[in-house]
Design an enzyme around this catalytic site. Structure first.
Site, PDB file in Angstrom:
ATOM      1  N   SER A   1       0.823  -1.205   0.000  1.00  0.00           N
ATOM      2  CA  SER A   1       0.000   0.000   0.000  1.00  0.00           C
ATOM      3  C   SER A   1       0.857   1.254   0.000  1.00  0.00           C
ATOM      4  O   SER A   1       1.959   1.272   0.574  1.00  0.00           O
ATOM      5  CB  SER A   1      -0.902  -0.002   1.239  1.00  0.00           C
ATOM      6  OG  SER A   1      -1.507   1.253   1.435  1.00  0.00           O
TER       7      SER A   1
ATOM      8  N   TYR B   1      -2.381   0.101  10.107  1.00  0.00           N
ATOM      9  CA  TYR B   1      -2.533  -0.510   8.782  1.00  0.00           C
ATOM     10  C   TYR B   1      -1.231  -0.374   7.994  1.00  0.00           C
ATOM     11  O   TYR B   1      -0.729  -1.358   7.427  1.00  0.00           O
ATOM     12  CB  TYR B   1      -3.682   0.157   8.028  1.00  0.00           C
ATOM     13  CG  TYR B   1      -3.764  -0.243   6.574  1.00  0.00           C
ATOM     14  CD1 TYR B   1      -4.172  -1.521   6.207  1.00  0.00           C
ATOM     15  CD2 TYR B   1      -3.419   0.655   5.561  1.00  0.00           C
ATOM     16  CE1 TYR B   1      -4.237  -1.898   4.868  1.00  0.00           C
ATOM     17  CE2 TYR B   1      -3.484   0.281   4.225  1.00  0.00           C
ATOM     18  CZ  TYR B   1      -3.889  -0.987   3.883  1.00  0.00           C
ATOM     19  OH  TYR B   1      -3.947  -1.359   2.563  1.00  0.00           O
TER      20      TYR B   1
END
Length: 330
Positions: free
Chosen positions: A132, A157
């Site tokens: 990501s 995250y």
């Protein structure tokens, strides 16, 4: 070829499965079908794949080593598994503040389980996994390059996705496993997740509710249409990394549109596509968020032939058309 695809009921996973099936691959997809967002939407995505020649679905959790082992054994019965595309993850920056254990289980334990399973597959040619743009964290230099330091994640995250990259590198180093990580930049498009900006904005605008505009609109994102992401994933799968100077076959690439758009402009295009004006609540920056993302894709172009083709002026109307159709809006 038989490709083992995790997160197949997810937004990106279902699109990747379609592309692989279209080119004639056998696809064995797994998904745990959790209820982080609408399970009905996940089932609808799977419904588009069900019955397609070469597609098999198995409900399994990537953090469950026995389930993954059984699924891979079943996948191998239809032909040697030559590629793994590991897209399953617990997504969402903000939700990681509420349920950190879900991220440790799916994104860290799940990464270890999948890599351990992969390194025991003699037929495997390449392990491709999702990372990501969140790993760039507090970086302020734009565009973000794969050569930039990524030592300051601003959300759990992001930290779990960076951990996944390091774990993959260690497996490549120890077990000579060819592995490629793809840092996705703000993916949107048809069949997208309901917790993402485009979907949230459409829901609110159609209901006449105000939309939440964080950092008072002073946000920029490298919004990337899902078809461009899929093209990058498929290209990466066919290009296992060569050994580096240490003999390690591990690479990272950015998959982004290589154009940072203001959040206000993104909202304007949605308004135009819906034919409605949004009510806007300007709010402060949320914890774990960053003001801007922007992908440097020079290495991705060079090595994978990646060339994003869909600007938001084209992609957003496509998303809105799907949104209206899915919800039965005339």
């Amino acid at each position: 070829m038989t490709i083992f695809l995790t997160g197949v009921a997810g937004f990106i996973g279902s699109h990747v499965a379609e592309a692989l099936l279209a080119r004639g691959d056998q696809v064995v997809g797994i998904d745990n079908m959790n209820d982080y967002y609408s399970v009905d939407l996940k089932r609808a995505r799977l419904g588009r794949l069900a019955g397609r020649t070469g597609f098999t679905f198995i409900q399994a959790d990537v953090a469950d080593r026995d389930a993954v082992g059984a699924a891979l054994k079943r996948a191998g019965s239809s032909g040697p598994v030559t590629g793994i595309v590991h897209l399953a993850a617990q997504a969402g920056v903000r939700y990681s503040l509420e349920n950190p254990y879900a991220y440790a289980d799916a994104n860290v334990v799940g990464q270890v389980v999948m890599l351990e399973a992969a390194r025991n597959l003699d037929s495997l040619e390449h392990f491709v996994y999702a990372s990501s743009s969140s790993v760039y964290g507090a970086n302020t230099k734009l565009p973000f390059s794969i050569d930039d330091p990524v030592d300051h994640p601003v959300s759990l995250y992001a930290a779990t996705k960076r951990a996944g990259e390091l774990i993959a590198y260690s497996f490549s180093h120890i077990h000579k496993l060819p592995a490629t990580g793809l840092r996705f930049f703000t993916v949107y498009g048809p069949w997208g997740r309901p917790d993402m900006a485009a979907y949230l904005f459409c829901d609110a605008i159609m209901a006449g509710r105000p939309i939440r505009v964080f950092n008072e609109g002073r946000m920029e994102r490298d919004f990337t249409y899902v078809d461009d992401i899929v093209a990058g994933v498929v290209a990466a799968l066919g290009r296992p990394p060569a050994p580096d100077a240490r003999g390690v076959r591990s690479m990272l690439y950015n998959l982004g549109n290589h154009k940072s758009e203001s959040l206000i402009r993104f909202i304007e295009v949605i308004e135009q596509a819906l034919g409605r004006t949004a009510l806007k609540n300007l709010e402060p920056m949320q914890a774990g968020d960053v003001p801007a993302t922007y992908a440097d894709i020079d290495a991705t172009r060079r090595d994978l032939g990646f060339e994003p083709a869909i600007p938001i002026e084209v992609g957003i109307p496509r998303f809105v058309a799907w949104y209206k159709d899915y919800h039965g809006i005339a």
